[in-house]
Motif scaffolding. Sequence first.
Motif, mmCIF file in Angstrom:
data_model
loop_
_atom_site.group_PDB
_atom_site.id
_atom_site.type_symbol
_atom_site.label_atom_id
_atom_site.label_comp_id
_atom_site.label_asym_id
_atom_site.label_seq_id
_atom_site.Cartn_x
_atom_site.Cartn_y
_atom_site.Cartn_z
ATOM 1 N N GLY A 67 -12.756 -0.266 -27.607
ATOM 2 C CA GLY A 67 -12.887 1.084 -27.988
ATOM 3 C C GLY A 67 -12.159 2.460 -29.622
ATOM 4 N N GLY A 68 -11.287 1.049 -29.821
ATOM 5 C CA GLY A 68 -10.892 1.207 -31.169
ATOM 6 C C GLY A 68 -9.515 2.582 -30.871
ATOM 7 N N THR A 69 -9.648 2.884 -29.645
ATOM 8 C CA THR A 69 -8.703 3.639 -30.020
ATOM 9 C C THR A 69 -7.353 3.273 -28.983
ATOM 10 N N VAL A 70 -5.721 2.957 -29.657
ATOM 11 C CA VAL A 70 -5.206 2.460 -28.576
ATOM 12 C C VAL A 70 -4.205 3.294 -27.571
ATOM 13 N N PRO A 71 -4.498 3.130 -26.989
ATOM 14 C CA PRO A 71 -3.528 4.217 -24.969
ATOM 15 C C PRO A 71 -2.429 4.057 -25.702
ATOM 16 N N LEU A 72 -2.224 5.573 -25.183
ATOM 17 C CA LEU A 72 -1.254 6.223 -25.572
ATOM 18 C C LEU A 72 -0.063 5.523 -24.563
ATOM 19 N N ALA A 73 1.244 5.657 -25.527
ATOM 20 C CA ALA A 73 2.022 5.175 -24.115
ATOM 21 C C ALA A 73 2.943 5.034 -23.232
ATOM 22 N N GLY A 74 3.171 6.681 -22.446
ATOM 23 C CA GLY A 74 3.068 7.661 -21.749
ATOM 24 C C GLY A 74 2.079 7.043 -20.223
ATOM 25 N N SER A 75 0.557 7.178 -21.018
ATOM 26 C CA SER A 75 -0.398 6.677 -20.345
ATOM 27 C C SER A 75 -0.928 4.974 -19.630
ATOM 28 N N PHE A 76 -0.642 4.468 -20.483
ATOM 29 C CA PHE A 76 -0.637 3.399 -20.240
ATOM 30 C C PHE A 76 0.321 2.296 -19.815
ATOM 31 N N ARG A 77 1.996 2.920 -19.604
ATOM 32 C CA ARG A 77 2.887 2.911 -18.268
ATOM 33 C C ARG A 77 2.794 3.433 -17.429
ATOM 34 N N ASP A 78 2.286 4.836 -16.806
ATOM 35 C CA ASP A 78 2.375 5.387 -16.234
ATOM 36 C C ASP A 78 1.342 4.853 -15.178
ATOM 37 N N ASP A 79 -0.026 4.006 -15.833
ATOM 38 C CA ASP A 79 -1.332 2.796 -15.825
ATOM 39 C C ASP A 79 -0.954 2.251 -14.366
ATOM 40 N N MET A 80 -0.261 1.415 -15.293
ATOM 41 C CA MET A 80 0.849 0.188 -14.830
ATOM 42 C C MET A 80 1.872 0.965 -13.546
ATOM 43 N N LYS A 81 2.121 1.692 -13.693
ATOM 44 C CA LYS A 81 3.369 1.784 -12.814
ATOM 45 C C LYS A 81 2.629 2.792 -11.209
ATOM 46 N N ARG A 82 1.110 3.052 -11.483
ATOM 47 C CA ARG A 82 0.497 3.391 -10.692
ATOM 48 C C ARG A 82 -0.383 2.272 -10.100
ATOM 49 N N GLN A 83 -0.445 1.422 -10.559
ATOM 50 C CA GLN A 83 -0.909 -0.312 -10.202
ATOM 51 C C GLN A 83 0.226 -1.116 -9.511
ATOM 52 N N HIS A 84 1.104 -0.858 -9.644
ATOM 53 C CA HIS A 84 2.401 -1.686 -8.928
ATOM 54 C C HIS A 84 2.228 -0.881 -7.927
ATOM 55 N N TYR A 85 2.669 0.271 -7.792
ATOM 56 C CA TYR A 85 2.467 1.441 -6.216
ATOM 57 C C TYR A 85 0.967 0.555 -5.643
ATOM 58 N N SER A 86 0.526 0.718 -6.381
ATOM 59 C CA SER A 86 -1.001 0.237 -5.258
ATOM 60 C C SER A 86 -0.701 -0.645 -4.977
ATOM 61 N N ASN A 87 -0.252 -1.900 -5.108
ATOM 62 C CA ASN A 87 0.095 -3.310 -4.685
ATOM 63 C C ASN A 87 0.891 -3.764 -4.395
ATOM 64 N N LEU A 88 1.549 -2.567 -4.754
ATOM 65 C CA LEU A 88 3.524 -1.945 -3.260
ATOM 66 C C LEU A 88 2.368 -1.916 -2.194
ATOM 67 N N PHE A 89 1.595 -1.061 -1.610
ATOM 68 C CA PHE A 89 1.440 -0.327 -0.782
ATOM 69 C C PHE A 89 0.128 -0.937 0.085
ATOM 70 N N PHE A 90 -0.132 -1.955 -0.736
ATOM 71 C CA PHE A 90 -1.725 -2.732 -0.802
ATOM 72 C C PHE A 90 -0.878 -4.399 0.122
ATOM 73 N N LEU A 91 0.609 -4.022 -0.524
ATOM 74 C CA LEU A 91 1.208 -5.871 0.901
ATOM 75 C C LEU A 91 1.617 -5.167 1.859
ATOM 76 N N LEU A 92 2.507 -3.666 1.833
ATOM 77 C CA LEU A 92 2.970 -3.494 2.330
ATOM 78 C C LEU A 92 2.153 -2.789 4.228
ATOM 79 N N GLN A 93 0.651 -2.393 3.370
ATOM 80 C CA GLN A 93 -0.673 -2.306 4.652
ATOM 81 C C GLN A 93 -1.079 -3.985 5.052
ATOM 82 N N THR A 94 -1.185 -4.880 4.226
ATOM 83 C CA THR A 94 -1.675 -5.703 4.972
ATOM 84 C C THR A 94 -0.800 -7.514 5.256
#
Length: 117
Positions: A67-94
């Motif tokens: 899209g030509g837009t570079v994600p803001l450093a904070g939002s990309f970092r927040d997305d990665m953090k959310r993804q890591h937490y998502s992976n953590l909770f997925f593993l804890l559940q499964t």
Amino acid sequence: MAASKPIAAEDELVRLQKELKEIKQRISQESKKTFLLERDVRFLDTRIGLLINHRVSLEELIDHLEGGTVPLAGSFRDDMKRQHYSNLFFLLQTAPEYLAKLTRSVSSNQIDGLLEA
């Protein structure tokens, strides 16, 4: 004649006991196979879930870059953090072994709060 009936009954009993033992062995073998297959299915299910989550993250990053837009450093970092937490909770559940290890590392007065959260 009377003696042959009890002998025939004993032979039948021995035959049935042998058959029962063979059936028990087959059940045991099949149970082991089933357990191993179920374990493999759980492992593959976990891996598929992680791959799907990572694919979504990658697709979002590609969309941002195309899209030509570079994600803001904070939002990309927040997305990665959310993804890591998502992976953590997925593993804890499964994978209950991770939850068991986690509860061992938490003090006994914190366990209730951990399990309620």
